[in-house]
Motif scaffolding. Structure first.
Motif, PDB file in Angstrom:
ATOM      1  N   MET A 149     -14.423  54.403   7.385  1.00  0.00           N
ATOM      2  CA  MET A 149     -13.164  55.042   7.022  1.00  0.00           C
ATOM      3  C   MET A 149     -12.276  54.035   6.297  1.00  0.00           C
ATOM      4  O   MET A 149     -12.231  52.858   6.663  1.00  0.00           O
ATOM      5  CB  MET A 149     -12.444  55.513   8.285  1.00  0.00           C
ATOM      6  N   CYS A 175      -9.085  57.841  -1.209  1.00  0.00           N
ATOM      7  CA  CYS A 175      -8.945  58.799  -0.111  1.00  0.00           C
ATOM      8  C   CYS A 175      -8.019  59.944  -0.529  1.00  0.00           C
ATOM      9  O   CYS A 175      -8.331  61.124  -0.319  1.00  0.00           O
ATOM     10  CB  CYS A 175      -8.400  58.089   1.131  1.00  0.00           C
ATOM     11  N   SER A 204      -7.079  63.188   6.878  1.00  0.00           N
ATOM     12  CA  SER A 204      -7.885  62.053   7.335  1.00  0.00           C
ATOM     13  C   SER A 204      -7.204  61.372   8.508  1.00  0.00           C
ATOM     14  O   SER A 204      -5.979  61.208   8.520  1.00  0.00           O
ATOM     15  CB  SER A 204      -8.070  61.032   6.212  1.00  0.00           C
ATOM     16  N   PHE A 231     -13.288  63.558   6.759  1.00  0.00           N
ATOM     17  CA  PHE A 231     -12.013  64.246   6.879  1.00  0.00           C
ATOM     18  C   PHE A 231     -12.203  65.471   7.765  1.00  0.00           C
ATOM     19  O   PHE A 231     -13.318  65.953   7.943  1.00  0.00           O
ATOM     20  CB  PHE A 231     -11.497  64.704   5.508  1.00  0.00           C
TER      21      PHE A 231
END
Length: 498
Positions: free
Chosen positions: A231, A237, A255, A272
Motif C-alpha cells: 500500500m 493512488c 483507500s 482499495f
C-alpha cells in the motif's frame, strides 16, 4: 433430509440460480460425489424449498459422521462446503465474459449481476451476514452506523493449533492476491474455490475487482493490484481512485492509509475498498469553505466531521488529483508542535492521508482525511486512536470504513452489551461478571443519567450510548479537535498550502 436428497437439492439449486446448465446435471452430481468422497448415489428427488445452508449442513454433517472432516472444526466445514459450491461455480472465463457483456449495457447492470453471482455461489455467505447487528445513532455529525460483525468467523482454536504444526506456505502471499481465485484453502488460509475476480486496467496497470466475502456494507467490493505490491498513498493512488469511479460512477472507492495504527489490516498488498453505500461522512456537509491558491477552480472545504477532512469537488479529475497531491506532500512534512502534530520523530514518519473518491453528478469528489500515528507513553496505541477509556467498546484501528462513519464492532459485544442491558434493568452488579466488568464504569454512568429501567427499556439506550462512544472514538482519531483551538490549528495547515 437424506444425503441423496441434499445432493439432488444442491444440483437443483445450481440449475435454478443459472450456475450450471441442464446438460451439466450429471457432471455436477459426480463432482459433488467426488468432493464428498462418495462412490455411489442413492438417487432421490430434491427437497422443494430447501435453503442452501440446510442443504450444505446436511452434507457436512454426513461427511463428519464418515470421518471425512472434523465436524467440530469451523475451518474444515468451510473448506468442504466451499469445495461443494466450487463444483457449481462458473469458470473464470465465463464470469468475465458475462460481466463484460453486462457492462456494455451499463456498469450498474454488470455489478448487479456480479454481486448476485457472489451471493448465489455462497462466496458471500448471506446466512451469516444476516446475523450481524445493525443500528443507527443520532449525533451532532448526523446518523452514525453501528454494526456488530458476526459474519466473519471467529478464530477456530483447532485450526490455530493445527496450523502451528503445518509447514508455512507462502502461497498465496496474502488473502488479497489474485492467486486466491479457486484456491482450495487450508487450515491457516480460507477456501476460495467459489471465488471469481474481474480483471480491469487501472491507470495502465493490471488490477482485479472482487467483493468482500464479509460485506460490511452494501456491495462491499475490493479493487486490488494484480501484483503483490505494498500500500502507498501518493499521486498514483489518487489517479487510480478517480479512474475507478470513472469506470463505476455508482460506486465510491477509498483507500486505507499506508502507515501502521492508522492504516488497514493488509498493508502489504495495494488495494482499495468501494461499493454502493451512502456513508455518514458522505452525507456530512462542508462547514467552512477554503481556497487553495492556484486551485481556485476546485471547490475545497472542511467537512463537519469528528475527524479532520478536506473535501475537493470539481469536474476535472486531473485537477482534483493535482490538488490532492499538493495537500499530501504538505501534510507529509507538516509539523505544528502547538497542536501536537509531528511529521516525524527519530526519522519515523507519522503523517498520511485516508482518501475517498466518489461522483456527484458530473463532478468528482475526493475526501482527504488527515491521519497521524504518533504514540506516547500516555497513549502507546496512538495519540489519534481510541483512548483507553473507550477500549471496552472499540480498541481496534480506525480504518477506512470507520473513518466514513460505520462502526465495525467485535462480535463479543453482542453478548456483553445484552448482559449490560439486563443488569441495568434488574439492578445487578456489573462488576461481578468479567463480560460486563469492563463496561461497568460506562454502564453506571448510564444508570446515573437515565435512572431505573423497566423491562425492555435498557437495550435501546445501550445501543444509543454505544453509538455515542463511537462518535467519541472518531473524535479521538481526529488530528484537529473540534474546538476553537483545533479549528485555528486546522486553518494554519490550510494556510500553509498557499
Amino acid at each position: 433430509m437424506t444425503v441423496g436428497q441434499a445432493i439432488a437439492s444442491l444440483v437443483q439449486y445450481g440449475l435454478e440460480k443459472n450456475l450450471i446448465e441442464p446438460c451439466e446435471k450429471i457432471w455436477a452430481t459426480n463432482g459433488i460425489l467426488a468432493v464428498l468422497r462418495l462412490d455411489a448415489l442413492n438417487e432421490a428427488q430434491p427437497v422443494e424449498g430447501a435453503a442452501l445452508p440446510e442443504i450444505l449442513n446436511t452434507l457436512l454433517d454426513d461427511a463428519a459422521s464418515r470421518g471425512v472432516i472434523d465436524g467440530e472444526s469451523i475451518t474444515q466445514r468451510d473448506i468442504l462446503d466451499t469445495a461443494l459450491m466450487a463444483v457449481l461455480t462458473p469458470r473464470p472465463s465465463q464470469v468475465i465474459r458475462t460481466f463484460e457483456e453486462k457492462y456494455a449495457a451499463g456498469p450498474e447492470q454488470a455489478t448487479d449481476w456480479y454481486y448476485q453471482l457472489s451471493k448465489d455461489t455462497n462466496y458471500i455467505r448471506t446466512d451469516r451476514i444476516a446475523k450481524d447487528l445493525h443500528w443507527t445513532t443520532s449525533t451532532e455529525y448526523g446518523e452514525l452506523d453501528i454494526t456488530i460483525n458476526l459474519s466473519k468467523p471467529e478464530k477456530d482454536p483447532k485450526a490455530i493449533a493445527l496450523a502451528k504444526s503445518m509447514p508455512q506456505s507462502g502461497y498465496p502471499k496474502c488473502q488479497l492476491c489474485a492467486e486466491n481465485e479457486g484456491y482450495a484453502g487450508r487450515m491457516d488460509h480460507p477456501a476460495r474455490g467459489n471465488h471469481r475476480m474481474i480483471p480491469m486496467t487501472v491507470c495502465g496497470e493490471q488490477w482485479m475487482l472482487q467483493y468482500s466475502p464479509y460485506v460490511y456494507y452494501n456491495e462491499h467490493c475490493i479493487a486490488l493490484n494484480a501484483a503483490h505490491v505494498p500500500m502507498k498513498i501518493d499521486r498514483s493512488c489518487f489517479d487510480k481512485l478517480l479512474d475507478i469511479v470513472t469506470r463505476f460512477p455508482h460506486y465510491f472507492v477509498g483507500s486505507n492509509a499506508d502507515l501502521p495504527i492508522v492504516g488497514g489490516s493488509i498493508l502489504a498488498h495495494e488495494h482499495f475498498q468501494g461499493g454502493r453505500c451512502l456513508f455518514p461522512m458522505e452525507a456530512a456537509p462542508v462547514e467552512q469553505e477554503v481556497t487553495i491558491p492556484g486551485f481556485e477552480d476546485v471547490k475545497t472545504g472542511i467537512v463537519k466531521w469528528p475527524m479532520s477532512v478536506l473535501r475537493l469537488t470539481g469536474p476535472d479529475k486531473e485537477r482534483i488529483a493535482q490538488l490532492a497531491e499538493k495537500i499530501l506532500a504538505a501534510w507529509r512534512g507538516y509539523t505544528d508542535e502547538a497542536a501536537f502534530i509531528f511529521a516525524e520523530t527519530d526519522g519515523v514518519p507519522h503523517n498520511t492521508i485516508t482518501p475517498i473518491a466518489r461522483r456527484r453528478g458530473a463532478d468528482y469528489e475526493m475526501d482527504l482525511v488527515l491521519r497521524n500515528n504518533i504514540t506516547t507513553e500516555e497513549y502507546p496505541l496512538g495519540v489519534y486512536h481510541p483512548h483507553a477509556e473507550l477500549h471496552h467498546i472499540k480498541k481496534e484501528n480506525i480504518g477506512l470504513i470507520e473513518v466514513m462513519g460505520r462502526a465495525v464492532l467485535p462480535a463479543r459485544l453482542k453478548e456483553e452489551l445484552a448482559l449490560v442491558a439486563e443488569l441495568l434493568e434488574n439492578g445487578g452488579d456489573l462488576t461481578a461478571d468479567e463480560r460486563t466488568a469492563k463496561h461497568a464504569e460506562w454502564a453506571e454512568d448510564i444508570r446515573r443519567r437515565h435512572g431505573a429501567f423497566a423491562r425492555g427499556e435498557a437495550w435501546p439506550v445501550v445501543q444509543k450510548e454505544t453509538g455515542l462512544v463511537f462518535a467519541t472514538v472518531l473524535e479521538h482519531a481526529g488530528v484537529y479537535k473540534r474546538d476553537e483551538e483545533g479549528r485555528a490549528a486546522f486553518l494554519r495547515f490550510v494556510a500553509s498550502l498557499g
